[in-house]
Scaffold this active site. Structure first.
Site, mmCIF file in Angstrom:
data_model
loop_
_atom_site.group_PDB
_atom_site.id
_atom_site.type_symbol
_atom_site.label_atom_id
_atom_site.label_comp_id
_atom_site.label_asym_id
_atom_site.label_seq_id
_atom_site.Cartn_x
_atom_site.Cartn_y
_atom_site.Cartn_z
ATOM 1 N N THR A 22 -4.763 -90.266 -94.552
ATOM 2 C CA THR A 22 -4.012 -91.051 -93.553
ATOM 3 C C THR A 22 -3.847 -92.505 -94.017
ATOM 4 O O THR A 22 -2.827 -93.138 -93.743
ATOM 5 C CB THR A 22 -4.705 -91.043 -92.180
ATOM 6 N N ARG A 30 -4.838 -83.262 -86.420
ATOM 7 C CA ARG A 30 -5.402 -83.177 -85.064
ATOM 8 C C ARG A 30 -5.897 -84.513 -84.520
ATOM 9 O O ARG A 30 -6.558 -84.530 -83.500
ATOM 10 C CB ARG A 30 -6.553 -82.145 -85.059
ATOM 11 N N GLN A 96 -9.243 -79.526 -98.431
ATOM 12 C CA GLN A 96 -8.329 -78.741 -97.586
ATOM 13 C C GLN A 96 -6.916 -79.301 -97.742
ATOM 14 O O GLN A 96 -5.968 -78.754 -97.203
ATOM 15 C CB GLN A 96 -8.746 -78.833 -96.115
ATOM 16 N N VAL A 98 -3.379 -80.686 -99.472
ATOM 17 C CA VAL A 98 -2.424 -80.050 -100.404
ATOM 18 C C VAL A 98 -1.580 -81.105 -101.125
ATOM 19 O O VAL A 98 -0.578 -80.800 -101.754
ATOM 20 C CB VAL A 98 -1.501 -79.072 -99.622
ATOM 21 N N HIS A 114 -6.659 -74.851 -99.772
ATOM 22 C CA HIS A 114 -5.438 -74.511 -99.007
ATOM 23 C C HIS A 114 -4.186 -74.589 -99.866
ATOM 24 O O HIS A 114 -3.075 -74.719 -99.362
ATOM 25 C CB HIS A 114 -5.308 -75.425 -97.781
ATOM 26 N N CYS A 143 15.842 -64.759 -109.754
ATOM 27 C CA CYS A 143 15.705 -63.314 -109.476
ATOM 28 C C CYS A 143 16.209 -62.980 -108.076
ATOM 29 O O CYS A 143 16.192 -61.826 -107.657
ATOM 30 C CB CYS A 143 14.232 -62.917 -109.607
ATOM 31 N N SER A 182 -11.694 -82.558 -89.115
ATOM 32 C CA SER A 182 -12.175 -82.209 -87.756
ATOM 33 C C SER A 182 -13.069 -80.979 -87.825
ATOM 34 O O SER A 182 -13.694 -80.595 -86.839
ATOM 35 C CB SER A 182 -10.965 -81.911 -86.851
ATOM 36 N N ASN A 206 -16.038 -89.491 -90.342
ATOM 37 C CA ASN A 206 -14.853 -89.080 -89.600
ATOM 38 C C ASN A 206 -14.643 -90.032 -88.434
ATOM 39 O O ASN A 206 -15.611 -90.395 -87.751
ATOM 40 C CB ASN A 206 -15.026 -87.639 -89.078
ATOM 41 N N ILE A 224 -12.459 -94.060 -93.730
ATOM 42 C CA ILE A 224 -12.979 -93.606 -95.025
ATOM 43 C C ILE A 224 -12.808 -94.672 -96.096
ATOM 44 O O ILE A 224 -13.724 -94.934 -96.884
ATOM 45 C CB ILE A 224 -12.260 -92.308 -95.445
HETATM 46 N N1 APR Z 1 -10.993 -92.301 -91.753
HETATM 47 C C1 APR Z 1 -11.860 -91.388 -91.213
HETATM 48 N N2 APR Z 1 -11.458 -90.318 -90.491
HETATM 49 C C2 APR Z 1 -10.124 -90.167 -90.306
HETATM 50 C C3 APR Z 1 -9.165 -91.070 -90.827
HETATM 51 C C4 APR Z 1 -9.658 -92.169 -91.589
HETATM 52 N N3 APR Z 1 -8.834 -93.088 -92.130
HETATM 53 N N4 APR Z 1 -7.926 -90.637 -90.460
HETATM 54 C C5 APR Z 1 -8.102 -89.516 -89.728
HETATM 55 N N5 APR Z 1 -9.417 -89.236 -89.638
HETATM 56 C C6 APR Z 1 -10.044 -88.061 -89.017
HETATM 57 C C7 APR Z 1 -9.453 -87.683 -87.668
HETATM 58 O O1 APR Z 1 -10.192 -88.292 -86.622
HETATM 59 C C8 APR Z 1 -9.596 -86.162 -87.658
HETATM 60 O O2 APR Z 1 -10.739 -85.743 -86.920
HETATM 61 O O3 APR Z 1 -9.763 -86.982 -89.867
HETATM 62 C C9 APR Z 1 -9.784 -85.768 -89.124
HETATM 63 C C10 APR Z 1 -8.658 -84.882 -89.645
HETATM 64 O O4 APR Z 1 -8.776 -83.639 -88.986
HETATM 65 P P1 APR Z 1 -7.517 -82.641 -89.008
HETATM 66 O O5 APR Z 1 -6.289 -83.408 -88.670
HETATM 67 O O6 APR Z 1 -7.905 -81.450 -88.180
HETATM 68 O O7 APR Z 1 -7.395 -82.231 -90.538
HETATM 69 P P2 APR Z 1 -8.231 -81.137 -91.319
HETATM 70 O O8 APR Z 1 -9.629 -81.060 -90.796
HETATM 71 O O9 APR Z 1 -8.060 -81.434 -92.746
HETATM 72 O O10 APR Z 1 -7.444 -79.779 -90.956
HETATM 73 C C11 APR Z 1 -7.843 -78.625 -91.631
HETATM 74 O O11 APR Z 1 -5.965 -77.435 -90.682
HETATM 75 O O12 APR Z 1 -3.730 -77.272 -90.148
HETATM 76 C C12 APR Z 1 -4.683 -76.924 -91.066
HETATM 77 O O13 APR Z 1 -4.198 -76.470 -93.313
HETATM 78 C C13 APR Z 1 -4.355 -77.521 -92.409
HETATM 79 O O14 APR Z 1 -5.906 -78.238 -94.117
HETATM 80 C C14 APR Z 1 -5.579 -78.358 -92.747
HETATM 81 C C15 APR Z 1 -6.649 -77.744 -91.873
#
Ligand code: APR
Length: 237
Positions: A22, A30, A96, A98, A114, A143, A182, A206, A224
């Site tokens: 991010t 999420r 996770q 890509v 993933h 193809c 998450s 997180n 992070i």
């Molecule tokens: N620093 C710390 N935490 C962060 C930051 C940041 N800068 N930005 C976001 N977050 C946290 C959010 O609070 C959130 O809880 O990162 C977490 C990301 O969680 P998800 O959006 O659920 O992503 P992820 O856990 O990677 O999802 C897993 O779900 O949809 C599928 O394939 C997709 O790989 C993905 C998988």
């Protein structure tokens, strides 16, 4: 606390999620504020059914994600992780994500559980190409097959080699650090507890709480980028 754990560890494994990217400008899925799945149903766009029965929507969704990816770059945290792999402070990264940012920043031992949005391949003959092809609408293979992104879609099995690598690395870990996930999606969310069961220390970095926080030895609800920058500073004294 994190510095001491990091220094004492013999084999550190890092699990990254969308929160790792991010601060490079890519939305996660999420986050309460602007997670991608907050206003779209992933099964409508990121599933095998969507690829088969909603082809135009599917291509538009991934074309947008590939476009966004091409305009983004790994932030400093990625380079810290790559440097720690070089110095032997990190054994492996299970991701996770890509976006290919870990490899772009120089990490080599990366398990992409993933798949990757950096490649596309023909769903019929398997021929691989760069995902740049989606930006110029090259979605049909010579193809006649459909060229799809190299990501694991909902309802598809995960790449066996990446999962095997994740299992082996988790077995060896005496420190397991989660960065920006998450932990709501399996089987990736199994590895932190697997490491814990094997006697490793578990750290979760997180911004939001996860359902595994109570099992962690350390939870850091902070950005992070800042956490990794601070670890560099404290680790060099
Ligand atoms: N620093 C710390 N935490 C962060 C930051 C940041 N800068 N930005 C976001 N977050 C946290 C959010 O609070 C959130 O809880 O990162 C977490 C990301 O969680 P998800 O959006 O659920 O992503 P992820 O856990 O990677 O999802 C897993 O779900 O949809 C599928 O394939 C997709 O790989 C993905 C998988």
């Amino acid at each position: 606390m994190l510095t001491e754990m990091f220094r004492e560890a013999k084999h550190t494994v890092v699990l990254t999620g969308a929160g790792m990217s991010t601060e490079s400008g890519l939305p996660d899925f999420r986050s309460a504020i602007d997670g991608m799945w907050n206003d779209v149903d992933p099964l409508q766009f990121a599933s095998r059914d969507a690829m088969q029965f909603e082809r135009d929507l599917f291509v538009r969704f991934y074309k947008q994600r590939i476009q966004k990816l091409k305009g983004a770059r790994p932030h400093s945290g990625y380079y810290h992780l790559a440097e720690w792999e070089r110095t032997g402070d990190i054994g492996c990264i299970l991701t996770q994500n890509v976006d290919g940012f870990h490899q772009q920043a120089g990490s080599r031992n990366v398990a992409e559980m993933h798949g990757t949005l950096c490649d596309i391949y023909c769903d019929e003959c398997g021929e691989k190409a760069s995902s740049d092809g989606y930006l110029t609408d090259e979605i049909t293979c010579a193809c006649g097959g459909f060229k799809r992104p190299g990501v694991v879609l909902f309802g598809e099995p995960l790449p066996l080699n990446a999962i095997h690598q994740a299992k082996m690395e988790t077995k060896k870990a005496d420190l397991f650090i989660v960065l920006g996930s998450s932990l709501q999606v399996s089987p990736a969310n199994v590895f932190p507890m697997e490491a814990k069961r094997n006697g490793a220390k578990l750290v979760i970095v997180n911004q939001e709480a996860t359902e595994y926080d109570s099992y962690a030895d350390l939870v850091i609800n902070d950005k992070i980028g800042k956490v990794l920058d601070d670890l560099v500073k404290s680790n060099t004294h």
